[in-house]
Motif scaffolding. Sequence first.
Motif, PDB file in Angstrom:
ATOM      1  N   ALA A 121      26.743  -5.641   9.877  1.00  0.00           N
ATOM      2  CA  ALA A 121      27.592  -4.521  10.307  1.00  0.00           C
ATOM      3  C   ALA A 121      26.910  -3.720  11.413  1.00  0.00           C
ATOM      4  CB  ALA A 121      27.908  -3.618   9.117  1.00  0.00           C
ATOM      5  N   ILE A 122      25.597  -3.520  11.280  1.00  0.00           N
ATOM      6  CA  ILE A 122      24.843  -2.776  12.295  1.00  0.00           C
ATOM      7  C   ILE A 122      24.857  -3.524  13.629  1.00  0.00           C
ATOM      8  CG2 ILE A 122      22.512  -2.035  12.947  1.00  0.00           C
ATOM      9  CD1 ILE A 122      22.081  -1.366   9.945  1.00  0.00           C
TER      10      ILE A 122
ATOM     11  N   GLN B 185      16.513   8.235  10.454  1.00  0.00           N
ATOM     12  CA  GLN B 185      16.890   7.005   9.747  1.00  0.00           C
ATOM     13  C   GLN B 185      15.651   6.190   9.388  1.00  0.00           C
ATOM     14  OE1 GLN B 185      19.477   5.268  12.667  1.00  0.00           O
ATOM     15  NE2 GLN B 185      21.058   6.839  12.410  1.00  0.00           N
TER      16      GLN B 185
ATOM     17  N   ASN C 138      31.471   6.488   8.898  1.00  0.00           N
ATOM     18  CA  ASN C 138      30.160   5.838   8.819  1.00  0.00           C
ATOM     19  C   ASN C 138      30.107   4.832   7.679  1.00  0.00           C
ATOM     20  OD1 ASN C 138      27.408   7.005  10.363  1.00  0.00           O
ATOM     21  ND2 ASN C 138      29.243   8.247  10.631  1.00  0.00           N
TER      22      ASN C 138
ATOM     23  N   TYR D 107      29.349   0.819   8.289  1.00  0.00           N
ATOM     24  CA  TYR D 107      28.187   0.098   7.750  1.00  0.00           C
ATOM     25  C   TYR D 107      28.520  -0.738   6.520  1.00  0.00           C
ATOM     26  CZ  TYR D 107      25.820   3.286  10.895  1.00  0.00           C
ATOM     27  OH  TYR D 107      25.444   3.971  12.018  1.00  0.00           O
TER      28      TYR D 107
ATOM     29  N   ALA E 123      24.083   8.229   8.979  1.00  0.00           N
ATOM     30  CA  ALA E 123      23.686   6.837   8.749  1.00  0.00           C
ATOM     31  C   ALA E 123      22.429   6.745   7.903  1.00  0.00           C
ATOM     32  CB  ALA E 123      23.469   6.125  10.081  1.00  0.00           C
TER      33      ALA E 123
ATOM     34  N   ILE F  19      24.765  -5.538   5.578  1.00  0.00           N
ATOM     35  CA  ILE F  19      24.578  -4.291   6.318  1.00  0.00           C
ATOM     36  C   ILE F  19      23.983  -4.576   7.688  1.00  0.00           C
ATOM     37  CG2 ILE F  19      23.301  -2.106   6.382  1.00  0.00           C
ATOM     38  CD1 ILE F  19      23.764  -1.828   3.399  1.00  0.00           C
ATOM     39  N   ASN F  20      23.013  -5.486   7.756  1.00  0.00           N
ATOM     40  CA  ASN F  20      22.465  -5.867   9.064  1.00  0.00           C
ATOM     41  C   ASN F  20      23.556  -6.413   9.981  1.00  0.00           C
ATOM     42  OD1 ASN F  20      19.683  -5.259   9.284  1.00  0.00           O
ATOM     43  ND2 ASN F  20      19.191  -6.870   7.812  1.00  0.00           N
TER      44      ASN F  20
ATOM     45  N   ILE G 208      23.726   4.195   4.905  1.00  0.00           N
ATOM     46  CA  ILE G 208      23.211   2.821   4.845  1.00  0.00           C
ATOM     47  C   ILE G 208      22.502   2.534   3.525  1.00  0.00           C
ATOM     48  CG2 ILE G 208      21.475   1.276   5.859  1.00  0.00           C
ATOM     49  CD1 ILE G 208      22.359   2.347   8.620  1.00  0.00           C
TER      50      ILE G 208
END
Length: 376
Positions: free
Chosen positions: A15-16, A28, A91, A95, A53, A12-13, A57
């Motif tokens: 993708a961000i 968030q 979204n 993510y 998000a 996920i990091n 996430i």
Amino acid sequence: MNFKELNLIPPINKAIQKVGYTAPTPIQQQSIPHILKGNDLIGCAQTGTGKTASFAIPVLQLLHEKQTSHKNIRALVLTPTRELAIQVSDNFKMYGSFLPLKHLEIFGGVPQGNQVTAIKKGVDILIATPGRLLDLMNQGLVNISQIEILVLDEADRMLDMGFVNDVKKILKKVPVKRQTLFFSATMPTDIRKFAQSILNNPKEINVTPVSSTAQTVKQSVYFVEKTEKLDLLVRILQDPSIERSLVFSRTKHGADKLVKKLVKAGITAAAIHGNKSQNARQNALNNFKNSSIRVLIATDIAARGIDIDELPHVINYELPNVPETYVHRIGRTGRAGASGTAISFCSEDEKKDLKNIQKLIGFNMAVAKENLQPLT
């Protein structure tokens, strides 16, 4: 704070970082840790603050960390409109691009065939409008009895649109033991009461109260007879410096009527509302985003889910009779510190609505004097 401090998993990091985000928005920052701990949550924040998000996430992370062998739907996101379902799906795609989890959006107004085929192949996260979901459930094509996480997104609008009975029917089919996330732009008493009835000891996050409007948005009002609104709109939009403008109409018929008038005056425009086909709505939205048309006329219901960066101009052709709706409307301009302009038309029978809006936002809008070019 940056995203790396939220204890997110590497995929996920990654993708961000890929989309270029570094710092989480307040909703968030506050919501993600609670959701990752498994808490039920009420999140209240205006449109444009990053609500999607804030649940997408952590939902992705929770499902990934707790892998199961079954192919049942594990998370259900309920949204009021097709546009919002597509936006939420985008979204999850963004993510979750480095995760093996599958997601799907389903909504009415299009044939169900492709949606059913995708469901049969296996879906982890289902994003659905209540009507289409109930329809497929009644046909025995969707099973939500094994979901682990339920999300109600834009809950206030969903209930305003008359989906409360559909939502209650859906709730009867989901497990009692689940994590429930309730996101809403407003939290009137009846919405709060409903939220409390379906959540278990929820944490509550409130970011940017709905009564506030961005200070970067210049707000003004024209006092104008109802019969003269069309001409005033054309005169305003004949200003070439107004590159793009989102215009709010109360009714679908009114939106279509405005488009005809503007096009006749040489102003490129399209309408987006519930009577339009999904393709027509998406085409209008895409053409507006890429500036192929200058003006998008929308009803409030269709406007939920419209996510447009750098929208400089919003016009309330008709004032909403719910004051909070005004805040949502003009919240589509002046995002992320950018400047914006919000113009409202007020006829004699709308003065009560204007008074209620000004009471909510805490000040009187500047009265605009018509210093415009006459119609040619």
